[in-house]
Write a protein that holds these residues in place. Structure first.
Motif, PDB file in Angstrom:
ATOM      1  N   ARG A  11     -20.079   7.298 -11.229  1.00 19.51           N
ATOM      2  CA  ARG A  11     -18.964   7.110 -10.293  1.00 19.51           C
ATOM      3  C   ARG A  11     -17.630   7.265 -11.002  1.00 19.51           C
ATOM      4  O   ARG A  11     -17.425   6.723 -12.078  1.00 19.51           O
ATOM      5  CB  ARG A  11     -19.052   5.717  -9.672  1.00 19.51           C
ATOM      6  N   LYS A  12     -16.699   7.988 -10.365  1.00 17.30           N
ATOM      7  CA  LYS A  12     -15.354   8.185 -10.892  1.00 17.30           C
ATOM      8  C   LYS A  12     -14.346   7.401 -10.062  1.00 17.30           C
ATOM      9  O   LYS A  12     -13.437   6.807 -10.596  1.00 17.30           O
ATOM     10  CB  LYS A  12     -14.978   9.654 -10.748  1.00 17.30           C
ATOM     11  N   HIS A  13     -14.492   7.468  -8.733  1.00 20.57           N
ATOM     12  CA  HIS A  13     -13.531   6.822  -7.845  1.00 20.57           C
ATOM     13  C   HIS A  13     -14.240   6.279  -6.616  1.00 20.57           C
ATOM     14  O   HIS A  13     -15.245   6.834  -6.171  1.00 20.57           O
ATOM     15  CB  HIS A  13     -12.477   7.829  -7.345  1.00 20.57           C
ATOM     16  N   LEU A  14     -13.653   5.197  -6.088  1.00 16.29           N
ATOM     17  CA  LEU A  14     -14.086   4.663  -4.791  1.00 16.29           C
ATOM     18  C   LEU A  14     -12.813   4.483  -3.974  1.00 16.29           C
ATOM     19  O   LEU A  14     -11.911   3.744  -4.375  1.00 16.29           O
ATOM     20  CB  LEU A  14     -14.802   3.323  -4.996  1.00 16.29           C
ATOM     21  N   ASN A  15     -12.732   5.201  -2.849  1.00 14.26           N
ATOM     22  CA  ASN A  15     -11.478   5.246  -2.091  1.00 14.26           C
ATOM     23  C   ASN A  15     -11.647   4.771  -0.662  1.00 14.26           C
ATOM     24  O   ASN A  15     -12.727   4.880  -0.090  1.00 14.26           O
ATOM     25  CB  ASN A  15     -10.968   6.689  -2.002  1.00 14.26           C
ATOM     26  N   ILE A  16     -10.527   4.323  -0.089  1.00 17.80           N
ATOM     27  CA  ILE A  16     -10.501   4.015   1.338  1.00 17.80           C
ATOM     28  C   ILE A  16      -9.612   5.026   2.051  1.00 17.80           C
ATOM     29  O   ILE A  16      -8.641   5.534   1.459  1.00 17.80           O
ATOM     30  CB  ILE A  16     -10.008   2.566   1.580  1.00 17.80           C
ATOM     31  N   TRP A  17      -9.961   5.355   3.287  1.00 15.07           N
ATOM     32  CA  TRP A  17      -9.222   6.302   4.132  1.00 15.07           C
ATOM     33  C   TRP A  17      -9.035   5.632   5.490  1.00 15.07           C
ATOM     34  O   TRP A  17     -10.006   5.393   6.199  1.00 15.07           O
ATOM     35  CB  TRP A  17     -10.019   7.590   4.327  1.00 15.07           C
ATOM     36  N   TYR A  20      -1.089   7.540   6.945  1.00 12.01           N
ATOM     37  CA  TYR A  20      -2.461   7.646   6.419  1.00 12.01           C
ATOM     38  C   TYR A  20      -2.542   6.892   5.092  1.00 12.01           C
ATOM     39  O   TYR A  20      -1.761   7.153   4.169  1.00 12.01           O
ATOM     40  CB  TYR A  20      -2.767   9.132   6.201  1.00 12.01           C
ATOM     41  N   LEU A  21      -3.478   5.970   5.017  1.00 12.75           N
ATOM     42  CA  LEU A  21      -3.834   5.381   3.735  1.00 12.75           C
ATOM     43  C   LEU A  21      -4.950   6.289   3.221  1.00 12.75           C
ATOM     44  O   LEU A  21      -6.101   6.194   3.637  1.00 12.75           O
ATOM     45  CB  LEU A  21      -4.329   3.941   3.936  1.00 12.75           C
ATOM     46  N   GLU A  22      -4.556   7.247   2.349  1.00 11.63           N
ATOM     47  CA  GLU A  22      -5.440   8.353   1.952  1.00 11.63           C
ATOM     48  C   GLU A  22      -5.979   8.123   0.562  1.00 11.63           C
ATOM     49  O   GLU A  22      -5.222   7.736  -0.322  1.00 11.63           O
ATOM     50  CB  GLU A  22      -4.573   9.615   1.839  1.00 11.63           C
ATOM     51  N   VAL A  70       0.844  -1.197   0.000  1.00 15.29           N
ATOM     52  CA  VAL A  70       0.000   0.000   0.000  1.00 15.29           C
ATOM     53  C   VAL A  70       0.880   1.249   0.000  1.00 15.29           C
ATOM     54  O   VAL A  70       2.005   1.231   0.491  1.00 15.29           O
ATOM     55  CB  VAL A  70      -0.993   0.043   1.193  1.00 15.29           C
ATOM     56  N   HIS A  71       0.314   2.324  -0.553  1.00 14.93           N
ATOM     57  CA  HIS A  71       1.046   3.585  -0.697  1.00 14.93           C
ATOM     58  C   HIS A  71       0.603   4.485   0.455  1.00 14.93           C
ATOM     59  O   HIS A  71      -0.543   4.924   0.510  1.00 14.93           O
ATOM     60  CB  HIS A  71       0.679   4.203  -2.050  1.00 14.93           C
ATOM     61  N   ILE A  72       1.537   4.734   1.388  1.00 13.61           N
ATOM     62  CA  ILE A  72       1.168   5.401   2.631  1.00 13.61           C
ATOM     63  C   ILE A  72       1.737   6.809   2.668  1.00 13.61           C
ATOM     64  O   ILE A  72       2.832   7.067   2.193  1.00 13.61           O
ATOM     65  CB  ILE A  72       1.711   4.581   3.834  1.00 13.61           C
ATOM     66  N   LYS A  73       0.942   7.741   3.226  1.00  9.44           N
ATOM     67  CA  LYS A  73       1.401   9.130   3.404  1.00  9.44           C
ATOM     68  C   LYS A  73       1.822   9.296   4.852  1.00  9.44           C
ATOM     69  O   LYS A  73       1.140   8.806   5.766  1.00  9.44           O
ATOM     70  CB  LYS A  73       0.258  10.109   3.105  1.00  9.44           C
ATOM     71  N   LEU A  74       2.937  10.004   5.068  1.00  5.85           N
ATOM     72  CA  LEU A  74       3.469  10.188   6.417  1.00  5.85           C
ATOM     73  C   LEU A  74       3.696  11.668   6.707  1.00  5.85           C
ATOM     74  O   LEU A  74       4.204  12.397   5.851  1.00  5.85           O
ATOM     75  CB  LEU A  74       4.827   9.471   6.539  1.00  5.85           C
ATOM     76  N   THR A  75       3.307  12.106   7.908  1.00 10.52           N
ATOM     77  CA  THR A  75       3.645  13.475   8.332  1.00 10.52           C
ATOM     78  C   THR A  75       4.011  13.427   9.818  1.00 10.52           C
ATOM     79  O   THR A  75       3.661  12.481  10.524  1.00 10.52           O
ATOM     80  CB  THR A  75       2.466  14.467   8.153  1.00 10.52           C
ATOM     81  N   PRO A  76       4.698  14.463  10.294  1.00 11.85           N
ATOM     82  CA  PRO A  76       5.088  14.440  11.705  1.00 11.85           C
ATOM     83  C   PRO A  76       3.910  14.617  12.668  1.00 11.85           C
ATOM     84  O   PRO A  76       3.874  13.986  13.715  1.00 11.85           O
ATOM     85  CB  PRO A  76       6.073  15.601  11.842  1.00 11.85           C
ATOM     86  N   LEU A  77       2.951  15.476  12.327  1.00 14.22           N
ATOM     87  CA  LEU A  77       1.907  15.817  13.303  1.00 14.22           C
ATOM     88  C   LEU A  77       0.498  15.429  12.870  1.00 14.22           C
ATOM     89  O   LEU A  77      -0.464  15.799  13.514  1.00 14.22           O
ATOM     90  CB  LEU A  77       1.915  17.330  13.553  1.00 14.22           C
ATOM     91  N   GLY A  78       0.385  14.741  11.801  1.00 10.69           N
ATOM     92  CA  GLY A  78      -0.954  14.360  11.358  1.00 10.69           C
ATOM     93  C   GLY A  78      -1.625  15.417  10.510  1.00 10.69           C
ATOM     94  O   GLY A  78      -2.799  15.302  10.170  1.00 10.69           O
ATOM     95  N   GLU A  79      -0.865  16.482  10.140  1.00  6.55           N
ATOM     96  CA  GLU A  79      -1.451  17.506   9.283  1.00  6.55           C
ATOM     97  C   GLU A  79      -1.105  17.192   7.832  1.00  6.55           C
ATOM     98  O   GLU A  79       0.063  16.976   7.501  1.00  6.55           O
ATOM     99  CB  GLU A  79      -0.892  18.869   9.673  1.00  6.55           C
ATOM    100  N   TYR A  80      -2.142  17.166   6.993  1.00  7.86           N
ATOM    101  CA  TYR A  80      -1.947  16.788   5.593  1.00  7.86           C
ATOM    102  C   TYR A  80      -2.275  17.963   4.681  1.00  7.86           C
ATOM    103  O   TYR A  80      -3.383  18.486   4.705  1.00  7.86           O
ATOM    104  CB  TYR A  80      -2.811  15.555   5.263  1.00  7.86           C
ATOM    105  N   GLU A  81      -1.274  18.384   3.889  1.00  2.74           N
ATOM    106  CA  GLU A  81      -1.467  19.442   2.896  1.00  2.74           C
ATOM    107  C   GLU A  81      -1.775  20.803   3.483  1.00  2.74           C
ATOM    108  O   GLU A  81      -2.682  21.493   3.017  1.00  2.74           O
ATOM    109  CB  GLU A  81      -2.558  19.037   1.895  1.00  2.74           C
TER     110      GLU A  81
END
Ligand SMILES: *[C@@H]1O[C@H](CO)[C@@H](O)[C@H](O)[C@H]1NC(C)=O
Ligand SMILES: *[C@@H]1O[C@H](CO)[C@@H](O)[C@H](O)[C@H]1NC(C)=O
Ligand SMILES: *[C@@H]1O[C@H](CO)[C@@H](O)[C@H](O)[C@H]1NC(C)=O
Ligand SMILES: *[C@@H]1O[C@H](CO)[C@@H](O)[C@H](O)[C@H]1NC(C)=O
Ligand SMILES: CC(=O)N[C@H]1CO[C@H](CO)[C@@H](O)[C@@H]1O
Length: 540
Positions: free
Chosen positions: A378-384, A349-351, A276-287
């Motif tokens: 429908r265009k996309h179906l995502n998991i978070w 985050y699996l975003e 899986v492609h995972i996003k990582l940040t120090p404090l949980g703030e994304y973008e």
């Protein structure tokens, strides 16, 4: 969400200046004879309908047909912004292609669609050298020709000149659109207070509880969005989709297999080995958006002057999370480790990860058939999935969204899509965090040659009203979803999403559907207004 979906093309393409300046009038005998150059130029602002003639030098009546003259009368009378004229069968585009389209003879009617402005690339793009017309092959009579023009030019006229039935519906939709300010007088300046700390700058939490807004106790309450039982398809379309109104459907997911089946153990057993492609940040703030000077080598990083001149805030960057591929089992270790306190100072985050692409077996557990089947495409179906303390900063998505909360809750603060200059919509350059696994540290190293087109530079948790005063005039709305709820979020609504974990399960889990939106607009473009997506004409 899907902030990456509209990434800019790389800036370093070859520069190509458009040095031509076309003279619009022509010396042809036929007064409204269009030259290829004038068509290329005007197609940026209008749709063009033309009759192909044998020659612009001779009397146009020879090839005129009554269908075309009737249309011409109508269009001139109605002033719908469509250009009507004649084109010479012998003329060629600057690239040598035939002007009128392959296989077309004199007497045919052709249409050149309006060419939308390219808002994705800030570099001057090579100018187009030809356009491909649509060719009218319909039967005689004004009605079929008008259908052809309505389709190609996105107009809504009837053969008598007035708006068509669809046009009347569309006008009604514009009149009845939902605005938060129609239900509330609470403005952002009343509820979002600046915090005078430099906490974000050094990746430290702003307080022991940084996951809540600094909303003072005696401040007015942000209006909450409507919460209803699951509606019929008709009710949903007419009272929410059509008028762009967010709404929560209470407690509808409990019967979905996903709701009980998708435990952490199940994910580990079933998908442990999957990458899986995972996003990582120090404090949980994304973008979030922050000053460029915080990044290493910012002095050396050069943005072409022509690009920089178009950036409203060249001193700011959108911070993309670090990324890492790992197996699902490793990812669950981090999620559980953060939850039980054995891992600190990082968030994984699996975003917006595509379920059909990466975890297709999960689709069986999702009851999409119960959700307004056949209404929107429908265009996309995502998991978070995360440990549940993530904050997705203020942005919009170009899709209609059904956000389905399975574990934990999400507080979604929304702003309507009407006054986007108040949100300071525009291109913001990007930068991406790097994560060093051996030292378990994050670095600000990589400024990118791309911009985000969907982020706001305003930090609603710590607004800088001296720089972004108009934000104070906006009207926020609070749509908080709990386990089992679905949030319908219409396209282009700005939103900031604070997740909270289900404490027992130690996680936040949601899925969402992104649909081709019912209402669309160009972006980034603060002055561009929502309009009905031509693809959904049949719903009017
Ligand atoms: C996941 O990857 C790690 C190495 O990074 C490996 O030790 C582990 O066995 C893998 N787990 C599964 C279930 O494949
Ligand atoms: C915390 O979670 C990790 C990952 O699941 C696990 O290996 C570890 O034993 C847990 N520690 C405690 C103290 O619960
Ligand atoms: C949003 O609504 C939720 C649920 O009613 C509430 O708990 C939360 O405090 C509200 N958030 C803000 C910022 O007002
Ligand atoms: C949290 O998740 C557990 C299952 O892991 C569930 O039984 C419980 O109801 C959830 N709590 C809340 C507050 O929804
Ligand atoms: C029904 C209604 O009052 N609509 C208003 C909502 O707010 C917008 C923006 O101020 C107005 O333009 C609408 O007329």
């Amino acid at each position: 969400m899907g902030k990456e979906s509209v990434r800019l093309r790389k800036l370093k393409v070859n520069f190509w200046a458009n040095i031509f300046c076309f003279i619009l009038c022509c010396v042809h005998a036929l007064s409204s004879c269009l030259s290829p150059e004038s068509v290329l130029e005007t197609a940026h602002s209008t749709c063009i309908v033309a009759l192909v003639t044998n020659s612009c030098e001779i009397d146009n009546q020879i090839y005129d047909n009554s269908q075309f003259s009737d249309l011409k009368q109508l269009l001139i009378r109605k002033d719908l912004g469509i250009l009507v004229g004649y084109i010479d069968i012998n003329s060629k585009w600057p690239d040598g292609k035939q002007f009128h389209g392959e296989g077309v003879e004199a007497g045919k009617i052709v249409l050149f669609k309006k060419v939308p402005k390219d808002r994705t690339c800030l570099l001057p793009s090579p100018s187009q050298k030809s356009l491909v017309p649509l060719i009218f092959n319909g039967v005689n009579g004004l009605t079929t020709l008008i259908d052809f023009v309505n389709d190609g030019c996105h107009t809504y006229m009837s053969p008598t000149g007035g708006p068509s039935i669809e046009g009347l519906h569309k006008e009604e939709i514009h009149r009845t659109r939902f605005y938060v300010q129609n239900i509330s007088d609470v403005q952002s300046k009343d509820v979002f207070q600046p915090v005078n700390q430099n906490c974000k700058v050094i990746d430290q939490p702003c307080s022991s509880d940084n996951h809540n807004f600094h909303v003072h106790n005696n401040k007015p309450k942000i209006p909450e969005c409507e919460r209803i039982d699951f509606p019929s398809k008709d009710d949903f379309f007419h009272n929410y989709v059509k008028i762009s109104k967010p709404v929560i459907f209470k407690n509808v997911l409990r019967d979905w297999p996903a709701f009980t089946k998708w435990t952490n153990r199940y994910f580990r057993d079933k998908f442990g080995k999957n990458d899986v492609h995972i996003k990582l940040t120090p404090l949980g703030e994304y973008e979030g958006v922050e000053p460029r000077y915080m990044w290493e080598n910012h002095e050396k990083f050069e943005i072409p002057k022509s690009v920089e001149d178009q950036l409203p805030f060249p001193d700011l960057v959108v911070v993309r999370p670090a990324t890492k591929n790992m197996n699902f089992s490793n990812f669950m270790d981090i999620v559980e480790g953060v939850s039980n306190g054995t891992i600190n100072d990082m968030s994984a985050y699996l975003e917006y990860s595509s379920i059909p692409d990466h975890l297709p077996e999960l689709e069986e557990d999702i009851r999409e058939d119960l959700l307004f089947k056949g209404l929107l495409k429908r265009k996309h179906l995502n998991i978070w999935l995360s440990d549940g303390r993530t904050l997705g900063k203020l942005h919009f998505d170009q899709f209609d969204n059904l956000l389905c909360q399975i574990s934990g809750k999400k507080q979604v603060i929304l702003f309507d899509p009407h006054n986007n200059h108040q949100m300071y919509e525009g291109h913001i350059p990007e930068a991406i965090l790097s994560y060093d696994q051996t030292s378990n540290t994050f670095h600000r190293r990589h400024l990118l040659e791309s911009t985000s087109m969907v982020m706001s530079p305003v930090d609603i948790q710590n607004p800088d009203y001296s720089r972004f005063p108009l934000f104070g005039e906006t009207y926020p709305m609070n749509c908080t979803i709990e386990e089992g709820d679905i949030l319908y979020m219409p396209s282009f609504w700005w939103h900031e999403v604070q997740s909270f974990p289900n404490k027992t399960a130690g996680r936040n889990l949601a899925i969402n559907f992104w649909y081709d939106p019912f209402l669309v607009r160009e972006f980034p473009c603060p002055e561009c207004q929502l309009d009905v997506n031509p693809q959904y004409r049949h719903l009017l």
